[in-house]
Design a protein around this motif. Structure first.
Motif, PDB file in Angstrom:
ATOM      1  N   ARG A  97       4.582   0.098  -8.424  1.00  0.00           N
ATOM      2  CA  ARG A  97       3.414   0.909  -8.785  1.00  0.00           C
ATOM      3  C   ARG A  97       3.727   1.656 -10.078  1.00  0.00           C
ATOM      4  O   ARG A  97       4.822   2.207 -10.240  1.00  0.00           O
ATOM      5  CB  ARG A  97       3.093   1.907  -7.679  1.00  0.00           C
ATOM      6  CG  ARG A  97       1.927   2.852  -8.001  1.00  0.00           C
ATOM      7  CD  ARG A  97       1.702   3.854  -6.880  1.00  0.00           C
ATOM      8  NE  ARG A  97       0.646   4.815  -7.215  1.00  0.00           N
ATOM      9  CZ  ARG A  97      -0.646   4.608  -6.979  1.00  0.00           C
ATOM     10  NH1 ARG A  97      -1.049   3.470  -6.413  1.00  0.00           N
ATOM     11  NH2 ARG A  97      -1.546   5.530  -7.311  1.00  0.00           N
ATOM     12  N   LEU A  98       2.770   1.676 -10.988  1.00  0.00           N
ATOM     13  CA  LEU A  98       2.900   2.372 -12.261  1.00  0.00           C
ATOM     14  C   LEU A  98       2.044   3.630 -12.223  1.00  0.00           C
ATOM     15  O   LEU A  98       0.848   3.572 -11.925  1.00  0.00           O
ATOM     16  CB  LEU A  98       2.445   1.458 -13.401  1.00  0.00           C
ATOM     17  CG  LEU A  98       2.449   2.036 -14.811  1.00  0.00           C
ATOM     18  CD1 LEU A  98       3.876   2.318 -15.269  1.00  0.00           C
ATOM     19  CD2 LEU A  98       1.756   1.080 -15.784  1.00  0.00           C
ATOM     20  N   GLU A  99       2.684   4.783 -12.522  1.00  0.00           N
ATOM     21  CA  GLU A  99       1.943   6.044 -12.556  1.00  0.00           C
ATOM     22  C   GLU A  99       2.322   6.833 -13.804  1.00  0.00           C
ATOM     23  O   GLU A  99       3.504   6.998 -14.103  1.00  0.00           O
ATOM     24  CB  GLU A  99       2.219   6.890 -11.314  1.00  0.00           C
ATOM     25  CG  GLU A  99       1.493   6.421 -10.071  1.00  0.00           C
ATOM     26  CD  GLU A  99       1.408   7.510  -9.004  1.00  0.00           C
ATOM     27  OE1 GLU A  99       1.686   8.688  -9.343  1.00  0.00           O
ATOM     28  OE2 GLU A  99       1.070   7.184  -7.856  1.00  0.00           O
TER      29      GLU A  99
ATOM     30  N   SER B 292       0.843  -1.197   0.000  1.00  0.00           N
ATOM     31  CA  SER B 292       0.000   0.000   0.000  1.00  0.00           C
ATOM     32  C   SER B 292       0.881   1.252   0.000  1.00  0.00           C
ATOM     33  O   SER B 292       1.510   1.578   1.010  1.00  0.00           O
ATOM     34  CB  SER B 292      -0.926  -0.013   1.223  1.00  0.00           C
ATOM     35  OG  SER B 292      -1.724   1.147   1.255  1.00  0.00           O
ATOM     36  N   PHE B 293       0.927   1.945  -1.156  1.00  0.00           N
ATOM     37  CA  PHE B 293       1.747   3.157  -1.249  1.00  0.00           C
ATOM     38  C   PHE B 293       1.381   3.916  -2.524  1.00  0.00           C
ATOM     39  O   PHE B 293       0.672   3.407  -3.396  1.00  0.00           O
ATOM     40  CB  PHE B 293       3.238   2.809  -1.247  1.00  0.00           C
ATOM     41  CG  PHE B 293       3.719   2.123  -2.495  1.00  0.00           C
ATOM     42  CD1 PHE B 293       4.446   2.823  -3.456  1.00  0.00           C
ATOM     43  CD2 PHE B 293       3.464   0.777  -2.725  1.00  0.00           C
ATOM     44  CE1 PHE B 293       4.899   2.197  -4.607  1.00  0.00           C
ATOM     45  CE2 PHE B 293       3.912   0.142  -3.862  1.00  0.00           C
ATOM     46  CZ  PHE B 293       4.625   0.856  -4.812  1.00  0.00           C
ATOM     47  N   ASN B 294       1.893   5.134  -2.621  1.00  0.00           N
ATOM     48  CA  ASN B 294       1.736   5.917  -3.841  1.00  0.00           C
ATOM     49  C   ASN B 294       3.081   6.535  -4.207  1.00  0.00           C
ATOM     50  O   ASN B 294       4.091   6.266  -3.561  1.00  0.00           O
ATOM     51  CB  ASN B 294       0.643   6.983  -3.672  1.00  0.00           C
ATOM     52  CG  ASN B 294       0.920   7.894  -2.481  1.00  0.00           C
ATOM     53  OD1 ASN B 294       2.060   8.298  -2.252  1.00  0.00           O
ATOM     54  ND2 ASN B 294      -0.120   8.205  -1.718  1.00  0.00           N
ATOM     55  N   SER B 295       3.076   7.369  -5.233  1.00  0.00           N
ATOM     56  CA  SER B 295       4.343   7.924  -5.718  1.00  0.00           C
ATOM     57  C   SER B 295       4.999   8.843  -4.691  1.00  0.00           C
ATOM     58  O   SER B 295       6.219   9.038  -4.722  1.00  0.00           O
ATOM     59  CB  SER B 295       4.115   8.688  -7.024  1.00  0.00           C
ATOM     60  OG  SER B 295       3.189   9.753  -6.824  1.00  0.00           O
ATOM     61  N   HIS B 296       4.239   9.387  -3.780  1.00  0.00           N
ATOM     62  CA  HIS B 296       4.786  10.335  -2.802  1.00  0.00           C
ATOM     63  C   HIS B 296       5.485   9.630  -1.634  1.00  0.00           C
ATOM     64  O   HIS B 296       6.510  10.108  -1.140  1.00  0.00           O
ATOM     65  CB  HIS B 296       3.678  11.253  -2.272  1.00  0.00           C
ATOM     66  CG  HIS B 296       3.026  12.074  -3.337  1.00  0.00           C
ATOM     67  ND1 HIS B 296       3.682  13.077  -4.008  1.00  0.00           N
ATOM     68  CD2 HIS B 296       1.769  12.011  -3.875  1.00  0.00           C
ATOM     69  CE1 HIS B 296       2.879  13.621  -4.909  1.00  0.00           C
ATOM     70  NE2 HIS B 296       1.702  12.994  -4.847  1.00  0.00           N
ATOM     71  N   ASN B 297       4.937   8.502  -1.183  1.00  0.00           N
ATOM     72  CA  ASN B 297       5.558   7.821  -0.042  1.00  0.00           C
ATOM     73  C   ASN B 297       6.330   6.569  -0.440  1.00  0.00           C
ATOM     74  O   ASN B 297       6.703   5.763   0.404  1.00  0.00           O
ATOM     75  CB  ASN B 297       4.510   7.483   1.028  1.00  0.00           C
ATOM     76  CG  ASN B 297       3.415   6.559   0.495  1.00  0.00           C
ATOM     77  OD1 ASN B 297       3.562   5.944  -0.558  1.00  0.00           O
ATOM     78  ND2 ASN B 297       2.314   6.465   1.229  1.00  0.00           N
TER      79      ASN B 297
ATOM     80  N   LYS C  32      -2.935   4.844 -13.455  1.00  0.00           N
ATOM     81  CA  LYS C  32      -2.228   4.760 -12.171  1.00  0.00           C
ATOM     82  C   LYS C  32      -2.651   3.446 -11.536  1.00  0.00           C
ATOM     83  O   LYS C  32      -3.829   3.229 -11.245  1.00  0.00           O
ATOM     84  CB  LYS C  32      -2.591   5.940 -11.263  1.00  0.00           C
ATOM     85  CG  LYS C  32      -2.094   7.296 -11.769  1.00  0.00           C
ATOM     86  CD  LYS C  32      -2.583   8.419 -10.896  1.00  0.00           C
ATOM     87  CE  LYS C  32      -2.000   9.757 -11.346  1.00  0.00           C
ATOM     88  NZ  LYS C  32      -2.371  10.113 -12.730  1.00  0.00           N
ATOM     89  N   TYR C  33      -1.668   2.551 -11.320  1.00  0.00           N
ATOM     90  CA  TYR C  33      -2.039   1.228 -10.798  1.00  0.00           C
ATOM     91  C   TYR C  33      -0.920   0.673  -9.929  1.00  0.00           C
ATOM     92  O   TYR C  33       0.260   0.756 -10.272  1.00  0.00           O
ATOM     93  CB  TYR C  33      -2.333   0.257 -11.946  1.00  0.00           C
ATOM     94  CG  TYR C  33      -2.903  -1.058 -11.479  1.00  0.00           C
ATOM     95  CD1 TYR C  33      -4.261  -1.178 -11.185  1.00  0.00           C
ATOM     96  CD2 TYR C  33      -2.092  -2.185 -11.320  1.00  0.00           C
ATOM     97  CE1 TYR C  33      -4.804  -2.372 -10.753  1.00  0.00           C
ATOM     98  CE2 TYR C  33      -2.613  -3.382 -10.883  1.00  0.00           C
ATOM     99  CZ  TYR C  33      -3.965  -3.476 -10.599  1.00  0.00           C
ATOM    100  OH  TYR C  33      -4.490  -4.663 -10.159  1.00  0.00           O
ATOM    101  N   ARG C  34      -1.308   0.096  -8.788  1.00  0.00           N
ATOM    102  CA  ARG C  34      -0.374  -0.549  -7.863  1.00  0.00           C
ATOM    103  C   ARG C  34      -0.542  -2.056  -7.983  1.00  0.00           C
ATOM    104  O   ARG C  34      -1.624  -2.590  -7.747  1.00  0.00           O
ATOM    105  CB  ARG C  34      -0.661  -0.083  -6.441  1.00  0.00           C
ATOM    106  CG  ARG C  34       0.323  -0.617  -5.407  1.00  0.00           C
ATOM    107  CD  ARG C  34       0.037  -0.047  -4.028  1.00  0.00           C
ATOM    108  NE  ARG C  34      -1.290  -0.442  -3.541  1.00  0.00           N
ATOM    109  CZ  ARG C  34      -2.293   0.387  -3.348  1.00  0.00           C
ATOM    110  NH1 ARG C  34      -2.165   1.679  -3.613  1.00  0.00           N
ATOM    111  NH2 ARG C  34      -3.455  -0.049  -2.884  1.00  0.00           N
ATOM    112  N   PHE C  35       0.539  -2.748  -8.382  1.00  0.00           N
ATOM    113  CA  PHE C  35       0.502  -4.208  -8.549  1.00  0.00           C
ATOM    114  C   PHE C  35       0.745  -4.863  -7.186  1.00  0.00           C
ATOM    115  O   PHE C  35       1.813  -5.420  -6.915  1.00  0.00           O
ATOM    116  CB  PHE C  35       1.555  -4.662  -9.562  1.00  0.00           C
ATOM    117  CG  PHE C  35       1.317  -4.152 -10.955  1.00  0.00           C
ATOM    118  CD1 PHE C  35       0.501  -4.842 -11.836  1.00  0.00           C
ATOM    119  CD2 PHE C  35       1.900  -2.966 -11.381  1.00  0.00           C
ATOM    120  CE1 PHE C  35       0.280  -4.381 -13.130  1.00  0.00           C
ATOM    121  CE2 PHE C  35       1.689  -2.485 -12.662  1.00  0.00           C
ATOM    122  CZ  PHE C  35       0.873  -3.186 -13.541  1.00  0.00           C
ATOM    123  N   SER C  36      -0.247  -4.801  -6.338  1.00  0.00           N
ATOM    124  CA  SER C  36      -0.086  -5.287  -4.956  1.00  0.00           C
ATOM    125  C   SER C  36      -0.265  -6.791  -4.836  1.00  0.00           C
ATOM    126  O   SER C  36       0.004  -7.363  -3.787  1.00  0.00           O
ATOM    127  CB  SER C  36      -1.092  -4.583  -4.038  1.00  0.00           C
ATOM    128  OG  SER C  36      -2.420  -4.785  -4.493  1.00  0.00           O
TER     129      SER C  36
END
Length: 303
Positions: A116-118, A75-80, A124-128
C-alpha cells in the motif's frame, strides 16, 4: 468532403486517446510490478523488487512524505499493516521504485504479501490486484554451472560460469571455485522479473592434468540472525582428450627409424652385428608421441 475528413480524423483521435486512458498507456493508471513468488532463506534478508505507476493526476503527489506498507491480506491500511517501512528499507518512491529489503525475515510468514502506498496528501492507494508469494527455505538451491559438462581437447580455452540466486541484494552469496584454476570475474546480474543472481566466470586452458578431476563451485550464504552460514555446491568432472601421456595410450609401435619392427608395450628382437637406433611411438585417437631414440651397440669379442 474536406469537413467530413476533418470530423472523421477528430473522432478517431478521440477514440484512440480514450482507449489509451483505459489501458494506462498515456493517461496513466495504478499498476504494480513485482515477482509472483520469491524464496526466502530462513534467517537471511530478502529483497523484493517492485515498481509501480499512478494515475496522471497523482504524479505531483509523489514526494518525500510517501511510504510503502506491506500486509499478508489485500485489505489493510497504514495503521493495521503488519510490515511498516523504515527509512532504509524501501526504494525511491518518488521515482516509482517500491523495491523493499527485509533485514529481519522473521517478520515475514509463508503467505502472499500486498503493498500500500500512502503519502501525506491525496495519494493513498492499495495495490490489492497483485501480490508476491513468499516461501521459506532452509537450504539454498545448488548453483548452476554452464556448461554442465566439459568434453574438450587439451589446449582448448575454457570458460565456466557459476550462477547462484541472490535473494538479498545487500548480501549476495560468495562464490568460490575448487580447485583454484585462475582469476575469476564476478557480477550481480538482473533477471527478467528484476530478481538478481550472482555469477562468477573462470577461464583457463584445458590440460591433461584436469582430466577426471572434479571442478566444484560453492555458494556461501551469510545469515543475518546470527546462525551459521549455509552453502550449496555444484560440480562437473572434465573429460579432456590429449595426446599420449601415461596412461592415455591406446597403441605402442616400434620402428628403427623407418620400418615397423614390432608392436606392444615391450619389444623383443634378436640383435645383430649392425648397430641400430630404435623408437617407440605411443598413439591414441588424438595424436602420437615418439620416445627419444635409443641404440643397441653390439660388440664382437674375440676369445
Amino acid at each position: 468532403e474536406s469537413l467530413y475528413k476533418t470530423v472523421w480524423v477528430f473522432v478517431v483521435v478521440v477514440v484512440f486517446l480514450s482507449l489509451c486512458c483505459v489501458s494506462g498507456a498515456l493517461c496513466g493508471t495504478f499498476n504494480i510490478k513485482m515477482p509472483k513468488n520469491i524464496n526466502v532463506l530462513r534467517g537471511s534478508c530478502v529483497t523484493i523488487p517492485c515498481s509501480f505507476d499512478v494515475e496522471s493526476r497523482f504524479e505531483n503527489n509523489l514526494d518525500d512524505s510517501c511510504k510503502a506498507y506491506w500486509n499478508d491480506s489485500p485489505s489493510f491500511n497504514s495503521h493495521n499493516a503488519k510490515l511498516k517501512p523504515t527509512k532504509d528499507m524501501t526504494g525511491d518512491l518518488k521515482k516509482k521504485d517500491c523495491t523493499t529489503t527485509f533485514i529481519n525475515t522473521n517478520l515475514l510468514q509463508r503467505s502472499k504479501y500486498y503493498i500500500r502506498l500512502e503519502c501525506n496528501n491525496a495519494l493513498k492507494y492499495r495495490f490489492s490486484q497483485t501480490g508476491v508469494d513468499v516461501s521459506f527455505i532452509d537450504d539454498p538451491p545448488s548453483p548452476t554451472l554452464t556448461p554442465s559438462t566439459l568434453e574438450v581437447k587439451e589446449g582448448t580455452s575454457v570458460s565456466l560460469t557459476c550462477s547462484a540466486p541472490a535473494p538479498c541484494w545487500s548480501h549476495p552469496p560468495a562464490l568460490t571455485w575448487t580447485p583454484n584454476l585462475g582469476q575469476s570475474q564476478e557480477t550481480l546480474q538482473e533477471n527478467q522479473d528484476k530478481t538478481k543472481v550472482k555469477t562468477s566466470v573462470i577461464s583457463f586452458t584445458a590440460s591433461h592434468l584436469h582430466h577426471g578431476n572434479k571442478i566444484c563451485c560453492t555458494a556461501a550464504y551469510r545469515k543475518q540472525d546470527g546462525s551459521p552460514d549455509v552453502t550449496a555446491e555444484t560440480s562437473l568432472t572434465p573429460d579432456i582428450s590429449y595426446s599420449p601421456k601415461d596412461p592415455a595410450v591406446e597403441n605402442y609401435t616400434w620402428s628403427d627409424g623407418g620400418a615397423l619392427i614390432g608392436t606392444g608395450h615391450t619389444l623383443n628382437i634378436t640383435v645383430s652385428t649392425i648397430n641400430s637406433n630404435f623408437f617407440c611411438n605411443a598413439t591414441n585417437t588424438v595424436g602420437f608421441k615418439a620416445s627419444i631414440n635409443f641404440q643397441i651397440v653390439v660388440r664382437n669379442y674375440t676369445k
